[in-house]
Design a protein around this motif. Structure first.
Motif, PDB file in Angstrom:
ATOM      1  N   VAL A  77       0.830  -1.077  -0.276  1.00 29.81           N
ATOM      2  CA  VAL A  77      -0.048  -0.321   0.376  1.00 29.81           C
ATOM      3  C   VAL A  77       0.933   1.201   0.500  1.00 29.81           C
ATOM      4  O   VAL A  77       0.602   2.511  -0.747  1.00 29.81           O
ATOM      5  CB  VAL A  77      -1.252  -0.554   1.524  1.00 29.81           C
ATOM      6  N   LYS A  78       1.857   1.294   0.490  1.00 34.27           N
ATOM      7  CA  LYS A  78       2.861   2.433   0.972  1.00 34.27           C
ATOM      8  C   LYS A  78       3.831   2.879  -0.922  1.00 34.27           C
ATOM      9  O   LYS A  78       3.659   3.872  -1.079  1.00 34.27           O
ATOM     10  CB  LYS A  78       3.889   2.195   1.986  1.00 34.27           C
ATOM     11  N   VAL A  80       1.717   2.357  -3.559  1.00 27.99           N
ATOM     12  CA  VAL A  80       1.376   1.939  -4.528  1.00 27.99           C
ATOM     13  C   VAL A  80       0.450   3.868  -4.296  1.00 27.99           C
ATOM     14  O   VAL A  80      -0.126   4.625  -5.093  1.00 27.99           O
ATOM     15  CB  VAL A  80      -0.399   1.554  -4.594  1.00 27.99           C
ATOM     16  N   ARG A  81       0.252   3.427  -2.701  1.00 26.63           N
ATOM     17  CA  ARG A  81      -0.102   5.615  -2.987  1.00 26.63           C
ATOM     18  C   ARG A  81       0.802   6.739  -2.826  1.00 26.63           C
ATOM     19  O   ARG A  81       0.919   7.959  -3.715  1.00 26.63           O
ATOM     20  CB  ARG A  81       0.108   5.534  -0.679  1.00 26.63           C
ATOM     21  N   GLU A  82       2.667   6.339  -3.131  1.00 19.72           N
ATOM     22  CA  GLU A  82       2.857   6.504  -2.591  1.00 19.72           C
ATOM     23  C   GLU A  82       4.019   7.149  -4.446  1.00 19.72           C
ATOM     24  O   GLU A  82       4.238   7.586  -5.612  1.00 19.72           O
ATOM     25  CB  GLU A  82       4.864   6.414  -2.527  1.00 19.72           C
ATOM     26  N   ARG A  85      -0.620   7.183  -7.809  1.00 16.09           N
ATOM     27  CA  ARG A  85      -1.272   8.709  -7.910  1.00 16.09           C
ATOM     28  C   ARG A  85      -1.239   9.507  -8.629  1.00 16.09           C
ATOM     29  O   ARG A  85      -1.053  10.415  -8.261  1.00 16.09           O
ATOM     30  CB  ARG A  85      -1.297   8.726  -6.055  1.00 16.09           C
ATOM     31  N   ALA A  96      -4.023   2.087  -8.801  1.00 15.65           N
ATOM     32  CA  ALA A  96      -4.336   2.343  -7.902  1.00 15.65           C
ATOM     33  C   ALA A  96      -5.972   2.579  -7.543  1.00 15.65           C
ATOM     34  O   ALA A  96      -5.685   2.425  -6.119  1.00 15.65           O
ATOM     35  CB  ALA A  96      -3.530   4.086  -7.366  1.00 15.65           C
ATOM     36  N   LEU A 100      -7.199   0.564  -3.579  1.00 18.31           N
ATOM     37  CA  LEU A 100      -7.255   1.897  -2.658  1.00 18.31           C
ATOM     38  C   LEU A 100      -8.505   2.188  -3.277  1.00 18.31           C
ATOM     39  O   LEU A 100      -8.967   3.741  -2.157  1.00 18.31           O
ATOM     40  CB  LEU A 100      -6.244   3.140  -3.003  1.00 18.31           C
ATOM     41  N   LEU A 104      -9.798   7.643  -4.620  1.00 19.96           N
ATOM     42  CA  LEU A 104      -8.782   8.396  -3.963  1.00 19.96           C
ATOM     43  C   LEU A 104      -8.599   9.970  -5.388  1.00 19.96           C
ATOM     44  O   LEU A 104      -9.167  10.049  -6.201  1.00 19.96           O
ATOM     45  CB  LEU A 104      -8.035   7.212  -4.213  1.00 19.96           C
ATOM     46  N   GLN A 107      -2.207  12.677  -6.201  1.00 19.85           N
ATOM     47  CA  GLN A 107      -0.455  13.912  -5.526  1.00 19.85           C
ATOM     48  C   GLN A 107      -0.417  14.593  -6.180  1.00 19.85           C
ATOM     49  O   GLN A 107      -0.845  15.050  -7.775  1.00 19.85           O
ATOM     50  CB  GLN A 107       1.039  13.203  -5.590  1.00 19.85           C
ATOM     51  N   ALA A 416      -0.876  -3.236  -6.666  1.00 16.18           N
ATOM     52  CA  ALA A 416      -1.922  -3.072  -6.270  1.00 16.18           C
ATOM     53  C   ALA A 416      -2.779  -4.539  -6.760  1.00 16.18           C
ATOM     54  O   ALA A 416      -3.817  -4.719  -5.815  1.00 16.18           O
ATOM     55  CB  ALA A 416      -2.504  -2.280  -7.756  1.00 16.18           C
TER      56      ALA A 416
END
Length: 433
Positions: A77-78, A80-82, A85, A96, A100, A104, A107, A416
């Motif tokens: 998850v870290k 994919v979030r970084e 997005r 993503a 998620l 969502l 960035q 993902a």
């Protein structure tokens, strides 16, 4: 009387005018009929109303496995979030959204991803008298809808509505108009499809996306005058899957071993054909196809159990012998297969298409443990801490088309799917159908 006679005689004494021959008929020139104006049907939406969770959640009795999967999930998850997005990478954003959720934010863009994607990458298109819209495969160097309906599938699986308003090229529209355009493009004719040059490799995203909002009796005329129904579409995909896995099934049934050959059969399709199986499974769960389609899905789930050794036996010896670069590349391939397998198997179980046998549940637990080992291996190689370095590493160019930048994209997408797989397999996640 004399005057009348003179009039009669005078009229009669004149020679009659010569008879002109009838003119030859003009050659009949076939007039081309005006081209029929394409008509895209207005769909009476039938939205998913059921929410499925796996009846066989992993970690229910093995608390250690559940804890390990939680650690792995947090690490993925870290990443994919970084990295998933990035508003300049629509392909990554689509993945993503799968992991998620579709709402969502991106960035540097304080807006839901769906709104940004539609506004920046959506393209208006006219079909007959209808003003619709679509996502192109690429915009510049950026991958967008690289598989037909990749984004629409993410929207529908995420639970968005066809009435969801968006703006495309400065004009308001809805996701329903994206769906209608995709419907017009979707046709199957033997081994040909309406999905650009990639044929059936692009079919599963479209089949799942169209099945998600379709009424049971949906039929349409696709571009080129192809009369289509979702029953036909489902059956066609099933036939391809059955044909492309025939050699694997024969080896399994004979108790023989088989080497993975990425050049032929099911292996040549994206992610080893698992997207094709997921698309067929979803259509069957939504009531399309027939009993033969359902039987094929469940046989493919059984085949995935047999494929575990085929896949890992092809990868693991090379990992043990390889350089760190080769090890990283192959561990990402391991991540791809294992994450997709958890996702595929537990989606089929969650939607009630197939009941998992005790052997299949045990195999799923094995896949989960192998996934933990795979992510640990990537972590030991420093993959999660050196993503920028991987992206520009020229040494990967001889190993993977697109080099390090493509490996980074693989890590995002496969992470993902692994997150989605873990969520479905543990019962944390669900699927609308």
């Amino acid at each position: 009387m004399i005057g009348l006679t003179w009039w009669l005689l005078g009229c009669g004494s004149e020679a009659p005018p010569p008879v002109e021959p009838e003119p030859a008929p003009e050659p009949v020139v076939a007039r081309a009929e005006p081209p029929a104006v394409p008509k895209v049907p207005y769909v009476q939406w039938s939205l998913p109303s059921r929410k499925g969770k796996t009846p066989n959640p992993l970690g229910r009795t093995d608390k250690n496995l559940k804890k390990q999967l939680g650690i792995v999930r947090a690490r993925l998850v870290k990443l994919v979030r970084e990295r998933g997005r990035n508003p300049l990478s629509p392909w990554a954003v689509a993945h993503a959204m799968l992991a998620l959720g579709p709402e969502l934010t991106l960035q540097g863009v304080n807006r839901p991803a769906i709104d940004y994607l539609a506004e920046e990458y959506g393209r208006r298109t006219r079909v007959g008298r209808d003003e619709l819209w679509r996502f192109p495969p690429k915009v510049g160097n950026q991958l967008v809808d690289v598989h037909t309906d990749l984004l629409l599938k993410a929207f529908t699986e995420g639970g968005l509505s066809p009435d969801r308003a968006v703006v495309v090229a400065g004009e308001p529209t809805t996701l329903g108009e994206l769906y209608r355009n995709s419907l017009h493009r979707a046709w199957v004719d033997g081994r040909r499809t309406g999905f650009q040059e990639r044929g059936f490799n692009d079919a599963p995203w479209a089949l799942q996306a169209l099945s998600a909002w379709a009424p049971k009796d949906l039929s349409w005329t696709a571009q080129g005058g192809h009369e289509m129904t979702l029953q036909d579409f489902t059956r066609a995909l099933r036939n391809v899957i059955a044909s492309e896995t025939a050699e694997m099934k024969a080896a399994r049934n004979a108790g023989a071993s088989m080497k993975k050959d990425t050049r032929k059969g099911f292996f040549k399709y994206t992610c080893g054909g698992q997207h094709m199986l997921q698309g067929l499974t979803y259509a069957v769960a939504r009531g399309f196809g027939d009993e033969a389609d359902k039987t094929e899905v469940c046989d493919q789930i059984e085949l995935l159990t047999w494929r575990i050794d085929v896949e890992l036996n092809a990868i693991d010896p090379l990992i043990r012998q390889g350089t760190p670069q080769i090890q990283l590349l192959l561990l990402v391939q391991r991540l791809k297969f294992l994450g997709h397998t958890l996702e595929t198997v537990h989606k089929a179980a969650a939607m009630g298409v197939c009941s998992l046998t005790s052997e299949q549940v045990a195999a799923s637990e094995r896949v989960a443990r192998e996934l933990v080992l795979t992510v640990d291996g990537l972590n030991r190689l420093g993959a999660f801490d050196n993503l920028d370095r991987i992206a520009v590493d020229r040494g990967f160019e001889r190993l993977r088309k697109g080099g390090g930048s493509q490996i980074l994209l693989d890590m995002i997408g496969d992470s993902a799917h692994a997150i989605r797989g873990i969520d479905m397999a543990t019962g944390k996640g669900s699927i609308l159908y």
